[in-house]
Motif scaffolding. Structure first.
Motif, PDB file in Angstrom:
ATOM      1  N   LEU A 127     -11.030  -3.641  -4.667  1.00  0.00           N
ATOM      2  CA  LEU A 127     -10.035  -3.726  -3.604  1.00  0.00           C
ATOM      3  C   LEU A 127      -9.991  -5.147  -3.071  1.00  0.00           C
ATOM      4  O   LEU A 127     -11.036  -5.714  -2.717  1.00  0.00           O
ATOM      5  N   VAL A 128      -8.797  -5.707  -3.034  1.00  0.00           N
ATOM      6  CA  VAL A 128      -8.575  -7.021  -2.427  1.00  0.00           C
ATOM      7  C   VAL A 128      -7.559  -6.827  -1.309  1.00  0.00           C
ATOM      8  O   VAL A 128      -6.469  -6.298  -1.540  1.00  0.00           O
ATOM      9  N   CYS A 129      -7.928  -7.236  -0.106  1.00  0.00           N
ATOM     10  CA  CYS A 129      -7.004  -7.226   1.030  1.00  0.00           C
ATOM     11  C   CYS A 129      -6.680  -8.681   1.351  1.00  0.00           C
ATOM     12  O   CYS A 129      -7.574  -9.462   1.661  1.00  0.00           O
ATOM     13  N   ALA A 130      -5.412  -9.029   1.254  1.00  0.00           N
ATOM     14  CA  ALA A 130      -4.978 -10.402   1.489  1.00  0.00           C
ATOM     15  C   ALA A 130      -3.722 -10.382   2.354  1.00  0.00           C
ATOM     16  O   ALA A 130      -2.609 -10.224   1.838  1.00  0.00           O
ATOM     17  N   PRO A 131      -3.907 -10.522   3.667  1.00  0.00           N
ATOM     18  CA  PRO A 131      -2.732 -10.570   4.530  1.00  0.00           C
ATOM     19  C   PRO A 131      -1.797 -11.716   4.113  1.00  0.00           C
ATOM     20  O   PRO A 131      -2.240 -12.726   3.554  1.00  0.00           O
ATOM     21  N   ARG A 132      -0.516 -11.534   4.378  1.00  0.00           N
ATOM     22  CA  ARG A 132       0.492 -12.549   4.050  1.00  0.00           C
ATOM     23  C   ARG A 132      -0.004 -13.921   4.493  1.00  0.00           C
ATOM     24  O   ARG A 132      -0.544 -14.070   5.576  1.00  0.00           O
ATOM     25  N   GLY A 133       0.133 -14.901   3.628  1.00  0.00           N
ATOM     26  CA  GLY A 133      -0.280 -16.265   3.955  1.00  0.00           C
ATOM     27  C   GLY A 133      -1.703 -16.601   3.536  1.00  0.00           C
ATOM     28  O   GLY A 133      -2.150 -17.736   3.725  1.00  0.00           O
ATOM     29  N   THR A 134      -2.437 -15.632   2.978  1.00  0.00           N
ATOM     30  CA  THR A 134      -3.801 -15.905   2.539  1.00  0.00           C
ATOM     31  C   THR A 134      -3.813 -17.005   1.488  1.00  0.00           C
ATOM     32  O   THR A 134      -4.666 -17.880   1.501  1.00  0.00           O
ATOM     33  N   TRP A 135      -2.852 -16.949   0.563  1.00  0.00           N
ATOM     34  CA  TRP A 135      -2.755 -17.934  -0.504  1.00  0.00           C
ATOM     35  C   TRP A 135      -1.392 -18.592  -0.465  1.00  0.00           C
ATOM     36  O   TRP A 135      -0.377 -17.928  -0.274  1.00  0.00           O
ATOM     37  N   ARG A 136      -1.383 -19.892  -0.693  1.00  0.00           N
ATOM     38  CA  ARG A 136      -0.111 -20.603  -0.839  1.00  0.00           C
ATOM     39  C   ARG A 136       0.584 -20.003  -2.062  1.00  0.00           C
ATOM     40  O   ARG A 136      -0.046 -19.735  -3.078  1.00  0.00           O
ATOM     41  N   GLY A 184       1.503 -17.077  -2.407  1.00  0.00           N
ATOM     42  CA  GLY A 184       1.087 -15.694  -2.590  1.00  0.00           C
ATOM     43  C   GLY A 184       2.230 -14.747  -2.303  1.00  0.00           C
ATOM     44  O   GLY A 184       3.362 -15.163  -2.041  1.00  0.00           O
ATOM     45  N   PRO A 185       1.965 -13.450  -2.340  1.00  0.00           N
ATOM     46  CA  PRO A 185       3.035 -12.475  -2.121  1.00  0.00           C
ATOM     47  C   PRO A 185       3.582 -12.575  -0.690  1.00  0.00           C
ATOM     48  O   PRO A 185       2.843 -12.915   0.239  1.00  0.00           O
ATOM     49  N   PRO A 186       4.867 -12.255  -0.535  1.00  0.00           N
ATOM     50  CA  PRO A 186       5.493 -12.331   0.795  1.00  0.00           C
ATOM     51  C   PRO A 186       5.252 -11.074   1.631  1.00  0.00           C
ATOM     52  O   PRO A 186       6.100 -10.662   2.408  1.00  0.00           O
ATOM     53  N   PHE A 187       4.120 -10.438   1.420  1.00  0.00           N
ATOM     54  CA  PHE A 187       3.765  -9.235   2.176  1.00  0.00           C
ATOM     55  C   PHE A 187       2.252  -9.164   2.290  1.00  0.00           C
ATOM     56  O   PHE A 187       1.533  -9.926   1.642  1.00  0.00           O
ATOM     57  N   ASP A 188       1.767  -8.247   3.124  1.00  0.00           N
ATOM     58  CA  ASP A 188       0.332  -8.021   3.274  1.00  0.00           C
ATOM     59  C   ASP A 188      -0.150  -7.240   2.051  1.00  0.00           C
ATOM     60  O   ASP A 188       0.175  -6.063   1.888  1.00  0.00           O
ATOM     61  N   LEU A 189      -0.921  -7.908   1.203  1.00  0.00           N
ATOM     62  CA  LEU A 189      -1.324  -7.337  -0.077  1.00  0.00           C
ATOM     63  C   LEU A 189      -2.584  -6.495   0.042  1.00  0.00           C
ATOM     64  O   LEU A 189      -3.588  -6.920   0.610  1.00  0.00           O
ATOM     65  N   VAL A 190      -2.503  -5.294  -0.512  1.00  0.00           N
ATOM     66  CA  VAL A 190      -3.673  -4.470  -0.811  1.00  0.00           C
ATOM     67  C   VAL A 190      -3.611  -4.287  -2.323  1.00  0.00           C
ATOM     68  O   VAL A 190      -2.694  -3.646  -2.828  1.00  0.00           O
ATOM     69  N   ASP A 191      -4.538  -4.896  -3.042  1.00  0.00           N
ATOM     70  CA  ASP A 191      -4.538  -4.769  -4.495  1.00  0.00           C
ATOM     71  C   ASP A 191      -5.690  -3.875  -4.907  1.00  0.00           C
ATOM     72  O   ASP A 191      -6.849  -4.157  -4.604  1.00  0.00           O
ATOM     73  N   VAL A 192      -5.353  -2.782  -5.582  1.00  0.00           N
ATOM     74  CA  VAL A 192      -6.351  -1.875  -6.128  1.00  0.00           C
ATOM     75  C   VAL A 192      -6.418  -2.163  -7.622  1.00  0.00           C
ATOM     76  O   VAL A 192      -5.396  -2.099  -8.313  1.00  0.00           O
ATOM     77  N   GLY A 193      -7.605  -2.504  -8.099  1.00  0.00           N
ATOM     78  CA  GLY A 193      -7.783  -2.817  -9.507  1.00  0.00           C
ATOM     79  C   GLY A 193      -8.674  -1.800 -10.191  1.00  0.00           C
ATOM     80  O   GLY A 193      -9.776  -1.519  -9.718  1.00  0.00           O
ATOM     81  N   LEU A 194      -8.194  -1.258 -11.302  1.00  0.00           N
ATOM     82  CA  LEU A 194      -8.983  -0.341 -12.120  1.00  0.00           C
ATOM     83  C   LEU A 194      -9.501  -1.127 -13.313  1.00  0.00           C
ATOM     84  O   LEU A 194      -8.719  -1.508 -14.193  1.00  0.00           O
ATOM     85  N   PHE A 195     -10.801  -1.395 -13.337  1.00  0.00           N
ATOM     86  CA  PHE A 195     -11.410  -2.135 -14.447  1.00  0.00           C
ATOM     87  C   PHE A 195     -11.938  -1.122 -15.451  1.00  0.00           C
ATOM     88  O   PHE A 195     -12.755  -0.279 -15.126  1.00  0.00           O
ATOM     89  N   TYR A 196     -11.438  -1.224 -16.682  1.00  0.00           N
ATOM     90  CA  TYR A 196     -11.712  -0.178 -17.666  1.00  0.00           C
ATOM     91  C   TYR A 196     -12.615  -0.608 -18.814  1.00  0.00           C
ATOM     92  O   TYR A 196     -12.969   0.209 -19.660  1.00  0.00           O
ATOM     93  N   ALA A 197     -12.998  -1.885 -18.870  1.00  0.00           N
ATOM     94  CA  ALA A 197     -13.874  -2.356 -19.941  1.00  0.00           C
ATOM     95  C   ALA A 197     -14.665  -3.561 -19.432  1.00  0.00           C
ATOM     96  O   ALA A 197     -14.394  -4.088 -18.348  1.00  0.00           O
TER      97      ALA A 197
END
Length: 174
Positions: A101-110, A112-125
């Protein structure tokens, strides 16, 4: 004290699980929340699963064997403050079966996405790494795909890689 009881003889709560599913690939992966290691992140994933919604998903480009669900946090979790989610059980090298889980509010990265990002990543290997165009990042490992689901989940994730973007539903597993 019998097995399954904690201090004071109270029964430990059963682990909470969420289900990731997608029809075309046949994805059906249960993941156990890591409440003790990443309580805030696990709670956020539990809240996402409580809505029973489907989210756009893609095979990641930079991070290796990962299906990424980049979610607009303000839309999916109104009222949640993503800045309140601490770094917990974090890594830059997720393992097979990790739910990151990555939580990156808008503006975290130059750029970056124009919204408050919650990225859920499924790592399978094996071979996951969180090296992004903006540099290394860390993700909170908040759940693990249950062992008996991992092989089938990996096959489904490889199918998603071949098939392209899809919608993955996250629900609470009963």
């Amino acid at each position: 004290m019998d097995e399954g009881t904690g201090a004071g003889g109270l029964r430990d709560p059963a682990p909470r699980t969420v289900l990731f599913s997608e029809a075309q690939s046949g994805l059906r992966a249960r993941a156990t929340l890591l409440d003790a290691l990443a309580p805030a992140s696990a709670a956020l994933l539990w809240d996402l699963a409580g809505a029973g919604l489907s989210f756009s998903a893609i095979h990641a480009i930079w991070t290796g064997p990962e299906i990424s669900l980049p979610i607009d946090g303000a839309k999916a979790l109104p009222g949640h403050d993503l800045r309140a989610v601490p770094v917990e059980n974090a890594t830059s090298y997720p393992q097979a079966g990790d739910v990151a889980l990555v939580c990156a509010p808008r503006g975290t990265w130059r750029d970056g996405p124009p919204f408050d990002l919650v990225d859920v990543g499924l790592f399978y290997a094996a071979g996951g790494r969180l090296l992004m165009p903006m540099g290394w990042i860390m993700a909170n490992i908040c759940a693990r795909i249950v062992d008996e689901d991992l092989a089938a989940a990996a096959a489904a994730c490889r199918a998603i890689r071949t098939n392209g973007a899809c919608a993955i539903t996250i629900t609470r597993d009963a």
